[in-house]
Design a protein around this motif. Structure first.
Motif, PDB file in Angstrom:
ATOM      1  N   MET A  60      10.276 -29.153 -15.665  1.00 49.91           N
ATOM      2  CA  MET A  60       9.951 -30.348 -14.885  1.00 49.91           C
ATOM      3  C   MET A  60       9.466 -31.483 -15.776  1.00 49.91           C
ATOM      4  N   ALA A  61       8.629 -31.155 -16.760  1.00 52.39           N
ATOM      5  CA  ALA A  61       8.130 -32.187 -17.679  1.00 52.39           C
ATOM      6  C   ALA A  61       9.272 -32.752 -18.527  1.00 52.39           C
ATOM      7  N   THR A  62      10.150 -31.853 -19.018  1.00 52.28           N
ATOM      8  CA  THR A  62      11.282 -32.298 -19.826  1.00 52.28           C
ATOM      9  C   THR A  62      12.233 -33.172 -19.019  1.00 52.28           C
ATOM     10  N   GLY A  63      12.507 -32.755 -17.789  1.00 49.31           N
ATOM     11  CA  GLY A  63      13.392 -33.536 -16.929  1.00 49.31           C
ATOM     12  C   GLY A  63      12.849 -34.926 -16.663  1.00 49.31           C
ATOM     13  N   ALA A  64      11.536 -35.002 -16.403  1.00 50.10           N
ATOM     14  CA  ALA A  64      10.915 -36.307 -16.146  1.00 50.10           C
ATOM     15  C   ALA A  64      10.999 -37.208 -17.368  1.00 50.10           C
ATOM     16  N   ILE A  65      10.757 -36.643 -18.550  1.00 45.36           N
ATOM     17  CA  ILE A  65      10.832 -37.424 -19.791  1.00 45.36           C
ATOM     18  C   ILE A  65      12.255 -37.915 -20.036  1.00 45.36           C
ATOM     19  N   ILE A  66      13.237 -37.031 -19.834  1.00 43.25           N
ATOM     20  CA  ILE A  66      14.641 -37.412 -20.030  1.00 43.25           C
ATOM     21  C   ILE A  66      15.035 -38.538 -19.081  1.00 43.25           C
ATOM     22  N   MET A  67      14.573 -38.460 -17.845  1.00 36.01           N
ATOM     23  CA  MET A  67      14.905 -39.510 -16.873  1.00 36.01           C
ATOM     24  C   MET A  67      14.318 -40.857 -17.284  1.00 36.01           C
ATOM     25  N   VAL A  68      13.075 -40.842 -17.773  1.00 31.03           N
ATOM     26  CA  VAL A  68      12.435 -42.087 -18.215  1.00 31.03           C
ATOM     27  C   VAL A  68      13.162 -42.663 -19.423  1.00 31.03           C
ATOM     28  N   VAL A  69      13.482 -41.797 -20.397  1.00 25.06           N
ATOM     29  CA  VAL A  69      14.177 -42.261 -21.606  1.00 25.06           C
ATOM     30  C   VAL A  69      15.570 -42.764 -21.258  1.00 25.06           C
ATOM     31  N   GLY A  70      16.270 -42.059 -20.378  1.00 24.39           N
ATOM     32  CA  GLY A  70      17.603 -42.498 -19.959  1.00 24.39           C
ATOM     33  C   GLY A  70      17.572 -43.850 -19.269  1.00 24.39           C
ATOM     34  N   PHE A  71      16.568 -44.048 -18.423  1.00 22.71           N
ATOM     35  CA  PHE A  71      16.417 -45.348 -17.757  1.00 22.71           C
ATOM     36  C   PHE A  71      16.139 -46.445 -18.775  1.00 22.71           C
ATOM     37  N   LEU A  72      15.299 -46.135 -19.759  1.00 22.84           N
ATOM     38  CA  LEU A  72      14.990 -47.099 -20.823  1.00 22.84           C
ATOM     39  C   LEU A  72      16.253 -47.477 -21.591  1.00 22.84           C
TER      40      LEU A  72
END
Length: 240
Positions: A60-72
């Motif tokens: 869950m933590a990894t998925g959230a980080i990936i989503m934020v980085v992808g949006f960036l």
């Protein structure tokens, strides 16, 4: 300059597409984490270090980080903002290096992790049917019943603090099993740690392919972000 602008547009489109894929991958990882938390949450009370709980939180933590980085990355590609592109490049590069280090540590220390988990689970057996540990008691009964196993490594794991009995959930036929004098022929012979670990491996094996795809997208994101950063900088110098 038309050629340079055409290259920038090409890199921009590719970076946006790859970051969109990266963001969707983050959604998938987050979804797997939620699935692990929901389907394996019932085993969470076996031990504070039980793998299913930490895996759910990690996904869950990894998925959230990936989503934020992808949006960036998507935002940087659309706006052509150098600061965003450079931030995306540095964050993604750092994550990639941390993933490599984490994978190396896990591979080299896997046996130690297994040993610690088993020792911690055995400590949890001492709390079975003690006051304030109803969740742990129910979890062990559920696991031993569903997986047809007994103890962490074998039924003797239950013989702690001068205990001479095993839980009824260890018995193949509870109605004909005397828990205080039960013998191996009447008990499940397979270890719970090995059976649950194999079950987790069978359900998560597909994640290896998914993780490899995420790594490829990360590398492409790093390359395209730096290419686009250089193209934007070159275009700004031309207009200045």
């Amino acid at each position: 300059m038309g050629v340079s602008r055409g290259c920038l547009l090409c890199v921009k489109v590719k970076m946006f597409v790859f970051n969109l894929i990266f963001w969707l991958g983050g959604c998938g990882v987050l979804g797997v984490g939620v699935w692990l938390a929901v389907t394996q949450g019932r085993f969470a009370t076996l031990s504070f270090s039980f793998p299913s709980l930490s895996a759910a939180g990690l996904f869950m933590a990894t998925g959230a980080i990936i989503m934020v980085v992808g949006f960036l990355g998507c935002l940087g590609a659309v706006t052509e903002h150098r600061c965003l592109l450079l931030t995306f490049f540095l964050v993604l590069s750092t994550l990639f290096l941390l993933e490599l280090v984490g994978l190396l540590v896990f591979v080299t220390c896997r046996d130690k992790f297994d040993g610690y988990a088993q020792a911690n689970l055995k400590e949890g057996l001492k709390l079975y049917k003690t006051e304030g540990n109803l969740g742990l008691t129910n979890a062990w009964d559920l696991v031993q019943t569903e997986f047809r196993c007994c103890g962490v490594q074998n039924y003797t794991d239950w013989f702690v603090h001068n205990r001479t009995w095993v839980p009824e959930s260890c018995c193949i036929l509870p109605s004909s099993c005397q828990v205080e004098s039960a013998q191996p022929p009447h008990l499940w012979s397979e270890p719970c740690y090995g059976k649950v670990k194999n079950w987790l491996g069978q359900n998560i094996s597909a994640m290896g392919i998914f993780a490899a795809c995420i790594i490829v997208v990360q590398v492409l994101g790093i390359v395209f972000s730096m290419l686009m950063y250089c193209q934007v900088r070159r275009a700004e110098k031309y207009y200045d």
